[in-house]
Design a protein around this motif. Structure first.
Motif, mmCIF file in Angstrom:
data_model
loop_
_atom_site.group_PDB
_atom_site.id
_atom_site.type_symbol
_atom_site.label_atom_id
_atom_site.label_comp_id
_atom_site.label_asym_id
_atom_site.label_seq_id
_atom_site.Cartn_x
_atom_site.Cartn_y
_atom_site.Cartn_z
ATOM 1 N N UNK A 1 0.737 -1.238 -0.017
ATOM 2 C CA UNK A 1 0.050 0.256 0.075
ATOM 3 C C UNK A 1 0.788 0.980 -0.016
ATOM 4 N N UNK A 2 0.504 2.273 -0.505
ATOM 5 C CA UNK A 2 1.170 3.737 -0.719
ATOM 6 C C UNK A 2 0.991 4.141 0.654
ATOM 7 N N UNK A 3 2.133 4.685 1.134
ATOM 8 C CA UNK A 3 1.881 5.597 2.355
ATOM 9 C C UNK A 3 1.821 6.990 2.385
ATOM 10 N N UNK A 4 0.380 7.409 2.608
ATOM 11 C CA UNK A 4 0.246 9.037 2.468
ATOM 12 C C UNK A 4 -0.752 9.034 3.636
ATOM 13 N N UNK A 5 -0.736 10.641 3.746
ATOM 14 C CA UNK A 5 -1.558 11.013 5.152
ATOM 15 C C UNK A 5 -2.978 10.665 4.868
ATOM 16 N N UNK A 6 -3.596 10.526 3.419
ATOM 17 C CA UNK A 6 -4.865 10.332 3.428
ATOM 18 C C UNK A 6 -5.433 8.678 3.464
ATOM 19 N N UNK A 7 -4.320 7.882 3.428
ATOM 20 C CA UNK A 7 -4.873 6.587 3.770
ATOM 21 C C UNK A 7 -4.181 6.052 5.250
ATOM 22 N N UNK A 8 -3.341 6.909 5.986
ATOM 23 C CA UNK A 8 -3.004 6.663 7.428
ATOM 24 C C UNK A 8 -4.074 7.009 8.232
ATOM 25 N N UNK A 9 -4.648 6.280 9.017
ATOM 26 C CA UNK A 9 -5.417 6.813 10.326
ATOM 27 C C UNK A 9 -4.570 6.819 11.571
ATOM 28 N N UNK A 10 -5.279 7.819 12.379
ATOM 29 C CA UNK A 10 -4.483 8.009 13.799
ATOM 30 C C UNK A 10 -5.572 7.703 14.702
ATOM 31 N N UNK A 11 -5.233 6.716 15.761
ATOM 32 C CA UNK A 11 -5.892 6.122 16.923
ATOM 33 C C UNK A 11 -5.232 6.422 18.097
ATOM 34 N N UNK A 12 -5.647 7.447 18.866
ATOM 35 C CA UNK A 12 -4.878 7.821 20.219
ATOM 36 C C UNK A 12 -3.427 8.241 19.774
ATOM 37 N N UNK A 13 -2.317 7.654 20.340
ATOM 38 C CA UNK A 13 -1.244 8.253 19.862
ATOM 39 C C UNK A 13 -0.483 7.115 18.812
ATOM 40 N N UNK A 14 -1.299 6.311 18.092
ATOM 41 C CA UNK A 14 -0.738 5.454 17.021
ATOM 42 C C UNK A 14 -1.138 5.723 15.754
ATOM 43 N N UNK A 15 -0.515 5.473 14.652
ATOM 44 C CA UNK A 15 -1.112 5.521 13.488
ATOM 45 C C UNK A 15 -1.215 3.882 12.800
ATOM 46 N N UNK A 16 -2.037 3.972 11.989
ATOM 47 C CA UNK A 16 -2.300 2.670 11.272
ATOM 48 C C UNK A 16 -2.471 2.690 9.705
ATOM 49 N N UNK A 17 -2.253 1.791 8.957
ATOM 50 C CA UNK A 17 -2.760 1.679 7.551
ATOM 51 C C UNK A 17 -3.274 0.407 7.282
#
Length: 334
Positions: free
Chosen positions: A107-123
């Motif tokens: 998967x392409x790593x870009x802000x639009x497809x990376x979600x933030x949950x609490x203090x973590x990021x996930x794709x």
């Protein structure tokens, strides 16, 4: 700590094989992969490397990868890696290598497809998004979106007065918009700098937090304007010069009447006057942004960086002005 991991090495070899055999691109490993990038892949078109790349973070095995109810994969990203990938000037993909199934998910790593949950990021990496020959179009699209320069068509249909006239008009509009952005920023800059100067001169009778907020807001405004002007530089330069060359070719190859030549001369003279006026304005701006003395390091850096971009913009506008003047001089009006 082990210095050699056979699993990671096997994953790297398998990924490189897939890129070479399925995609036809060139994989290039990176010696220090602990920073968040394991290798790069270079685009190849018709057997020719293009010097355009996609960076790859490769994870071998699905350990520490969460599988959701749909069977898709969720990969958690650290703050350090998130910031690193986000700031990369080269597009980055995340590749999950399943050696048992001989499959690579990506998967392409870009802000639009990376979600933030609490203090973590996930794709989310879909289990159907597999690296294979069908990925070639996606990779080329990524390059076109994030790595390709602006280009003008060389089709014969573009060799017309209407085409280059439209190009020049569009360029003039872009320059006008860029100048308007600069004026808007300049007005804000002077207001904020005046407030900061009063604040500093009064030994910070106004709360320091307020002054710092103003400085940070100004920094963002400068950075936005700098980015916009910087992105315009190669497009304006290339388009202007191409349009002028097309105009020269058109006049050389066609029987253009003196009336049309007078019209062309008047139009170009007006544009030349506008460009020279913009150069004069921007030159004043360079002095202003270079001679800053605010106590905020981040703001000073943005100002200095902006001054460099303005200088580059001025050089390109000066070159355009030179080409326009040469073209005007070449018009032989009887």
């Amino acid at each position: 700590m082990n210095r050699y991991n056979s699993i990671d090495n096997a994953g790297m070899s398998f990924f490189s094989l897939c890129i070479s055999s399925e995609i036809g691109w060139i994989p290039r490993s990176i010696s220090s992969s602990d920073v968040g990038i394991d290798l790069t892949i270079e685009q190849v078109i018709n057997g020719n490397p293009t010097a355009k790349y996609i960076s790859v973070q490769l994870k071998t095995g699905l350990g520490n990868v969460y599988t959701n109810k749909d069977g898709d994969y969720v990969y958690y990203i650290s703050q350090v890696h998130y910031e690193y990938w986000k700031s990369s000037s080269i597009p980055v993909i995340l590749a999950l290598c399943d050696l048992d199934k001989k499959v690579i998910y990506w998967e392409l790593l870009k802000q639009y497809n990376i979600d933030k949950t609490n203090n973590q990021y996930k794709i989310l990496i879909r289990r159907t998004h597999i690296l294979n020959g069908a990925s070639l179009d996606e990779f080329n699209n990524i390059i076109d979106t994030y790595q390709s320069d602006f280009e003008l068509s060389n089709d014969m249909e573009t060799q017309t007065p209407e085409y280059w006239s439209e190009l020049l008009e569009n360029c003039a509009e872009v320059i006008s918009n860029g100048t308007r952005l600069f004026y808007q920023l300049d007005e804000k800059y002077k207001r904020v700098i005046e407030r900061l100067s009063k604040c500093i001169g009064q030994s910070f009778q106004e709360p320091k937090s307020v002054a710092r907020t103003q400085a940070n807001t100004l920094k963002v405004s400068i950075d936005i304007c700098k980015t916009q002007l910087k992105s315009q530089i190669p497009i304006i330069a290339q388009t202007h010069i191409r349009a002028i060359r097309l105009a020269e070719s058109t006049i050389a190859n066609l029987d253009v009447s003196p009336k049309v030549k007078f019209y062309i001369k008047d139009e170009l003279s007006a544009e030349l006057k506008t460009i020279n006026s913009v150069i004069e304005t921007l030159s004043t701006g360079v002095v202003q942004y270079e001679k800053n003395n605010t106590p905020y390091v981040e703001l000073r850096r943005s100002e200095n960086s902006f001054a460099i971009v303005i200088k580059e913009y001025i050089v390109n506008l000066s070159n355009i002005a030179m080409y326009i003047q040469q073209f005007i001089n070449s018009l032989k009006i009887e």
